[in-house]
Design a protein around this motif. Structure first.
Motif, PDB file in Angstrom:
ATOM      1  N   SER A   1       4.675  -1.569  -7.203  1.00 35.80           N
ATOM      2  CA  SER A   1       3.998  -0.721  -6.230  1.00 35.80           C
ATOM      3  C   SER A   1       4.959  -0.247  -5.142  1.00 35.80           C
ATOM      4  CB  SER A   1       2.824  -1.489  -5.616  1.00 35.80           C
ATOM      5  OG  SER A   1       2.229  -0.746  -4.596  1.00 35.80           O
ATOM      6  N   VAL A   2       5.761  -1.166  -4.613  1.00 30.99           N
ATOM      7  CA  VAL A   2       6.722  -0.812  -3.565  1.00 30.99           C
ATOM      8  C   VAL A   2       7.785   0.133  -4.125  1.00 30.99           C
ATOM      9  CG1 VAL A   2       8.515  -1.702  -2.016  1.00 30.99           C
ATOM     10  CG2 VAL A   2       6.308  -2.868  -2.170  1.00 30.99           C
ATOM     11  N   ALA A   3       8.261  -0.151  -5.325  1.00 29.89           N
ATOM     12  CA  ALA A   3       9.272   0.714  -5.951  1.00 29.89           C
ATOM     13  C   ALA A   3       8.727   2.127  -6.136  1.00 29.89           C
ATOM     14  CB  ALA A   3       9.705   0.122  -7.288  1.00 29.89           C
ATOM     15  N   GLN A   4       7.481   2.218  -6.556  1.00 31.75           N
ATOM     16  CA  GLN A   4       6.866   3.535  -6.764  1.00 31.75           C
ATOM     17  C   GLN A   4       6.656   4.261  -5.439  1.00 31.75           C
ATOM     18  OE1 GLN A   4       2.936   3.459  -8.533  1.00 31.75           O
ATOM     19  NE2 GLN A   4       3.393   5.347  -9.666  1.00 31.75           N
ATOM     20  N   GLN A   5       6.178   3.544  -4.414  1.00 32.31           N
ATOM     21  CA  GLN A   5       5.956   4.165  -3.107  1.00 32.31           C
ATOM     22  C   GLN A   5       7.251   4.709  -2.525  1.00 32.31           C
ATOM     23  OE1 GLN A   5       4.269   1.106  -0.685  1.00 32.31           O
ATOM     24  NE2 GLN A   5       2.227   1.260  -1.594  1.00 32.31           N
ATOM     25  N   ARG A   6       8.344   3.997  -2.730  1.00 31.51           N
ATOM     26  CA  ARG A   6       9.632   4.397  -2.159  1.00 31.51           C
ATOM     27  C   ARG A   6      10.440   5.284  -3.091  1.00 31.51           C
ATOM     28  NH1 ARG A   6      11.741  -0.411   1.595  1.00 31.51           N
ATOM     29  NH2 ARG A   6       9.746  -0.864   2.559  1.00 31.51           N
ATOM     30  N   ASN A   7       9.897   5.504  -4.297  1.00 28.76           N
ATOM     31  CA  ASN A   7      10.598   6.290  -5.299  1.00 28.76           C
ATOM     32  C   ASN A   7      11.982   5.709  -5.584  1.00 28.76           C
ATOM     33  OD1 ASN A   7      10.652   8.309  -7.185  1.00 28.76           O
ATOM     34  ND2 ASN A   7      11.496   9.849  -5.769  1.00 28.76           N
ATOM     35  N   GLN A   8      12.014   4.388  -5.761  1.00 33.53           N
ATOM     36  CA  GLN A   8      13.253   3.670  -6.043  1.00 33.53           C
ATOM     37  C   GLN A   8      13.120   2.926  -7.358  1.00 33.53           C
ATOM     38  OE1 GLN A   8      13.331   1.321  -2.239  1.00 33.53           O
ATOM     39  NE2 GLN A   8      15.504   1.858  -2.278  1.00 33.53           N
ATOM     40  N   ALA A   9      14.245   2.631  -7.953  1.00 34.56           N
ATOM     41  CA  ALA A   9      14.243   1.765  -9.131  1.00 34.56           C
ATOM     42  C   ALA A   9      13.969   0.332  -8.678  1.00 34.56           C
ATOM     43  CB  ALA A   9      15.591   1.833  -9.840  1.00 34.56           C
TER      44      ALA A   9
ATOM     45  N   THR B   1      15.252  -4.745  -2.258  1.00 31.82           N
ATOM     46  CA  THR B   1      15.837  -5.935  -1.646  1.00 31.82           C
ATOM     47  C   THR B   1      14.723  -6.827  -1.088  1.00 31.82           C
ATOM     48  OG1 THR B   1      16.024  -4.938   0.554  1.00 31.82           O
ATOM     49  CG2 THR B   1      17.904  -4.629  -0.962  1.00 31.82           C
ATOM     50  N   VAL B   2      15.114  -7.997  -0.654  1.00 33.10           N
ATOM     51  CA  VAL B   2      14.189  -8.949  -0.043  1.00 33.10           C
ATOM     52  C   VAL B   2      13.462  -8.304   1.127  1.00 33.10           C
ATOM     53  CG1 VAL B   2      14.114 -11.080   1.301  1.00 33.10           C
ATOM     54  CG2 VAL B   2      15.468 -10.974  -0.794  1.00 33.10           C
ATOM     55  N   GLU B   3      14.169  -7.530   1.925  1.00 34.22           N
ATOM     56  CA  GLU B   3      13.574  -6.892   3.097  1.00 34.22           C
ATOM     57  C   GLU B   3      12.435  -5.947   2.705  1.00 34.22           C
ATOM     58  OE1 GLU B   3      15.073  -4.831   7.230  1.00 34.22           O
ATOM     59  OE2 GLU B   3      16.245  -4.451   5.417  1.00 34.22           O
ATOM     60  N   ASP B   4      12.534  -5.321   1.534  1.00 32.59           N
ATOM     61  CA  ASP B   4      11.504  -4.395   1.088  1.00 32.59           C
ATOM     62  C   ASP B   4      10.189  -5.093   0.774  1.00 32.59           C
ATOM     63  OD1 ASP B   4      13.302  -2.217   1.214  1.00 32.59           O
ATOM     64  OD2 ASP B   4      14.052  -2.667  -0.809  1.00 32.59           O
TER      65      ASP B   4
END
Length: 196
Positions: free
Chosen positions: A94-102, A107-110
């Protein structure tokens, strides 16, 4: 191999009984809560840098036999907490998709729970509390752990539901509570993951 040596062992071929435990008392819900804390004056806290990638952080947790770590920056400033559940499953995607990142770029901070979203108790309060009081507090908060602060405002320790369960040999189920719409969606994702 240096300064350490192999210690001698004995073969367990006889009849062995458990030793009497003269100095230890069986822990119960009515036992003093201090007996289940991770006290940072006695044990160095488990920390991870904020910019460590999530796969490496999970590897460190698994091999260190811990379920959570305190997140710090390069100046050892406390930023939040990360646990192994945060590093796996739908939250990561979910976080990867929201940020458009692989996923591999996270990272831990994310994924950490920021310190502003955490709760703490005073160490002096825990000194007079019972283990059952702490469990009720964790249930009310809907958190798996709570931090302890000293009189000067420093981080003194942590109590986790998993440590209590292990110490008392009982299951402890802490249901996550929602305090915002964001929390509601996180909880729904977590429950869907458990069902799948």
């Amino acid at each position: 191999m240096g300064e350490y040596k192999k210690l001698q062992t004995v073969k367990l071929d006889g009849k062995y009984l458990f030793c009497d435990q003269f100095d230890s008392q069986r822990l119960e819900l009515s036992s003093c809560a201090v007996k289940v804390i991770t006290d940072f004056t006695r044990r160095v806290p488990q920390v991870v840098l904020k910019d460590v990638d999530i796969d490496h952080a999970l590897y460190m947790m698994v091999n260190g036999h811990v379920r959570s770590k305190l997140v710090v920056d390069h100046d050892d400033t406390f930023l939040g907490v990360i646990n192994s559940k945060d590093l796996t499953g739908r939250k990561v995607l979910s976080v990867a998709q929201q940020r458009n990142q692989a996923r591999s770029d996270l990272t831990v901070e994310d994924l950490m729970t920021q310190k502003s979203d955490l709760q703490a108790m005073s160490y002096s309060m825990v000194q007079t509390a019972k283990i059952g009081d702490v469990i009720e507090t964790l249930k009310e908060l809907g958190h798996q752990h709570v931090l302890l602060v000293d009189e000067e405002g420093g981080l003194r320790g942590m109590i986790s539901a998993s440590d209590i369960a292990r110490s008392l040999h009982i299951p402890i189920n802490i249901l996550q509570k929602a305090h915002s719409f964001k929390d509601i969606f996180s909880i729904i994702y977590a429950h869907q993951e458990m069902i799948a």
